[in-house]
Design a protein around this motif. Structure first.
Motif, PDB file in Angstrom:
ATOM      1  N   PRO A 133       0.784  -1.122   0.131  1.00  0.00           N
ATOM      2  CA  PRO A 133       0.033  -0.017  -0.093  1.00  0.00           C
ATOM      3  C   PRO A 133       1.029   1.230  -0.061  1.00  0.00           C
ATOM      4  CG  PRO A 133      -0.724  -1.561   1.588  1.00  0.00           C
ATOM      5  CD  PRO A 133       0.535  -2.125   1.128  1.00  0.00           C
ATOM      6  N   ASP A 134       0.533   2.381  -0.563  1.00  0.00           N
ATOM      7  CA  ASP A 134       1.100   3.440  -0.654  1.00  0.00           C
ATOM      8  C   ASP A 134       1.586   4.106   0.646  1.00  0.00           C
ATOM      9  OD1 ASP A 134       0.768   3.573  -3.475  1.00  0.00           O
ATOM     10  OD2 ASP A 134      -0.994   4.813  -3.386  1.00  0.00           O
ATOM     11  N   PHE A 135       0.776   4.010   1.620  1.00  0.00           N
ATOM     12  CA  PHE A 135       0.818   4.543   3.061  1.00  0.00           C
ATOM     13  C   PHE A 135       2.061   3.777   3.591  1.00  0.00           C
ATOM     14  CE2 PHE A 135      -1.366   1.058   4.585  1.00  0.00           C
ATOM     15  CZ  PHE A 135      -0.766   0.773   5.873  1.00  0.00           C
ATOM     16  N   LEU A 136       2.389   2.446   3.274  1.00  0.00           N
ATOM     17  CA  LEU A 136       3.214   1.681   3.834  1.00  0.00           C
ATOM     18  C   LEU A 136       4.717   1.781   3.176  1.00  0.00           C
ATOM     19  CD1 LEU A 136       4.279  -0.271   5.587  1.00  0.00           C
ATOM     20  CD2 LEU A 136       3.355  -2.207   4.352  1.00  0.00           C
ATOM     21  N   ALA A 137       4.669   2.164   1.720  1.00  0.00           N
ATOM     22  CA  ALA A 137       5.714   2.583   0.793  1.00  0.00           C
ATOM     23  C   ALA A 137       6.285   3.881   1.472  1.00  0.00           C
ATOM     24  CB  ALA A 137       5.369   2.734  -0.553  1.00  0.00           C
ATOM     25  N   GLU A 138       5.451   4.988   1.861  1.00  0.00           N
ATOM     26  CA  GLU A 138       5.929   6.201   2.354  1.00  0.00           C
ATOM     27  C   GLU A 138       6.830   6.017   3.589  1.00  0.00           C
ATOM     28  OE1 GLU A 138       2.727   8.770   2.219  1.00  0.00           O
ATOM     29  OE2 GLU A 138       2.418   8.471   0.222  1.00  0.00           O
ATOM     30  N   LEU A 139       6.053   5.057   4.537  1.00  0.00           N
ATOM     31  CA  LEU A 139       6.749   4.928   5.853  1.00  0.00           C
ATOM     32  C   LEU A 139       8.087   4.299   5.812  1.00  0.00           C
ATOM     33  CD1 LEU A 139       6.306   5.066   8.813  1.00  0.00           C
ATOM     34  CD2 LEU A 139       4.851   3.057   8.933  1.00  0.00           C
ATOM     35  N   ARG A 140       8.049   3.302   4.975  1.00  0.00           N
ATOM     36  CA  ARG A 140       9.359   2.729   4.781  1.00  0.00           C
ATOM     37  C   ARG A 140      10.574   3.574   4.032  1.00  0.00           C
ATOM     38  NH1 ARG A 140       9.812  -2.159   7.458  1.00  0.00           N
ATOM     39  NH2 ARG A 140       8.187  -3.492   7.036  1.00  0.00           N
ATOM     40  N   ARG A 198      11.532  -3.761  11.749  1.00  0.00           N
ATOM     41  CA  ARG A 198      10.008  -4.248  11.733  1.00  0.00           C
ATOM     42  C   ARG A 198       9.158  -3.154  12.116  1.00  0.00           C
ATOM     43  NH1 ARG A 198       9.521  -7.984  16.901  1.00  0.00           N
ATOM     44  NH2 ARG A 198       9.910  -5.998  17.788  1.00  0.00           N
ATOM     45  N   LEU A 199       7.944  -3.372  11.517  1.00  0.00           N
ATOM     46  CA  LEU A 199       6.982  -2.584  11.589  1.00  0.00           C
ATOM     47  C   LEU A 199       5.772  -3.314  12.296  1.00  0.00           C
ATOM     48  CD1 LEU A 199       6.583  -0.427   8.466  1.00  0.00           C
ATOM     49  CD2 LEU A 199       7.363   0.312  10.613  1.00  0.00           C
ATOM     50  N   TYR A 207       2.242  -8.360  13.004  1.00  0.00           N
ATOM     51  CA  TYR A 207       0.799  -8.031  12.838  1.00  0.00           C
ATOM     52  C   TYR A 207      -0.261  -8.109  13.810  1.00  0.00           C
ATOM     53  CZ  TYR A 207       2.315  -7.726   7.575  1.00  0.00           C
ATOM     54  OH  TYR A 207       2.745  -7.373   6.915  1.00  0.00           O
ATOM     55  N   LEU A 208      -0.974  -7.289  14.113  1.00  0.00           N
ATOM     56  CA  LEU A 208      -2.118  -7.387  15.092  1.00  0.00           C
ATOM     57  C   LEU A 208      -3.160  -8.055  13.974  1.00  0.00           C
ATOM     58  CD1 LEU A 208      -3.973  -7.140  17.653  1.00  0.00           C
ATOM     59  CD2 LEU A 208      -4.459  -4.962  16.757  1.00  0.00           C
ATOM     60  N   ASP A 209      -3.441  -9.340  14.015  1.00  0.00           N
ATOM     61  CA  ASP A 209      -4.345  -9.990  13.089  1.00  0.00           C
ATOM     62  C   ASP A 209      -5.815 -10.037  13.483  1.00  0.00           C
ATOM     63  OD1 ASP A 209      -2.680 -10.649  11.022  1.00  0.00           O
ATOM     64  OD2 ASP A 209      -2.071 -12.447  11.876  1.00  0.00           O
ATOM     65  N   LEU A 210      -6.825  -9.562  12.858  1.00  0.00           N
ATOM     66  CA  LEU A 210      -8.166  -9.585  13.025  1.00  0.00           C
ATOM     67  C   LEU A 210      -8.667 -10.725  11.981  1.00  0.00           C
ATOM     68  CD1 LEU A 210      -8.675  -5.811  13.402  1.00  0.00           C
ATOM     69  CD2 LEU A 210      -8.185  -7.407  15.271  1.00  0.00           C
ATOM     70  N   VAL A 211      -9.233 -11.802  12.742  1.00  0.00           N
ATOM     71  CA  VAL A 211      -9.637 -12.853  12.032  1.00  0.00           C
ATOM     72  C   VAL A 211     -11.243 -12.906  11.674  1.00  0.00           C
ATOM     73  CG1 VAL A 211      -9.453 -15.276  11.494  1.00  0.00           C
ATOM     74  CG2 VAL A 211      -7.392 -14.075  12.023  1.00  0.00           C
ATOM     75  N   PHE A 212     -11.597 -12.839  10.752  1.00  0.00           N
ATOM     76  CA  PHE A 212     -13.154 -13.043  10.644  1.00  0.00           C
ATOM     77  C   PHE A 212     -13.721 -14.331   9.948  1.00  0.00           C
ATOM     78  CE2 PHE A 212     -12.236  -8.472  10.703  1.00  0.00           C
ATOM     79  CZ  PHE A 212     -13.328  -7.995  10.943  1.00  0.00           C
TER      80      PHE A 212
END
Length: 171
Positions: free
Chosen positions: A4-11, A18-19, A99-104
């Protein structure tokens, strides 16, 4: 594999460090109770569909979006079944994430299961009795979703050997 763009910017600022990110996944069942699984392109492992929750996005919407974009199906999120913390992942480019994983639990509502992007190499519908090889983390997510419990389960820190899992409270 696109991020995702927001993650590329953060990187750009943190490099490969580690994020801590949030992800949403779904154990998607068909009318005949088979499960939709995807084989990841980065490590070849089978997993349930899902991905990173984008800023401002509701996790259930993430599940709907990811299933449409990655495997071509419409999914109805039914319930949140598990809140979990992933192991640290190191991607082929060296990026690390936790990751904080939310599983549905989700229902197939239309569309034909197919590979839609470069994040996966294969998809399939599997009977719960004949699943491909899965790691323990994926297996726990599937087992929890299929358990029939109404409330979401969560796990305690693995550092606490006395209590590694907390089932949902009984009504």
């Amino acid at each position: 594999m696109a991020i995702p763009d927001f993650l590329a910017e953060l990187r750009l600022y943190v490099g490969s460090e580690r994020l801590w990110l949030t992800s949403a996944h779904a154990v998607v069942t068909s009318d005949d109770q088979r499960l939709a699984l995807v084989r990841r392109a980065d490590d070849g492992a089978w997993s349930i569909p899902g991905g990173i929750v984008e800023p401002g996005e509701h996790p259930a919407d993430t599940v709907v979006r990811e299933c449409r974009e990655e495997i071509g199906i419409a999914v109805e999120p039914v319930s949140l079944v598990l809140v979990d913390v992933s192991p640290t992942f190191t991607y082929p480019n060296g990026d690390k994430a936790h990751y904080l994983d939310l599983v549905f639990r989700g229902r197939h509502r239309g569309g034909v299961l197919r590979v839609m992007d470069d994040e996966s190499t294969e998809v399939g519908w599997f009977s719960p009795d004949t699943l491909p090889e899965l790691d323990g983390y994926q297996r726990r997510q599937i087992d929890t979703a299929l358990s029939g419990d109404v409330a979401a389960a969560f796990t305690l820190s693995r550092r606490d050997e006395a209590a590694t899992s907390h089932p949902p409270p009984q009504p």
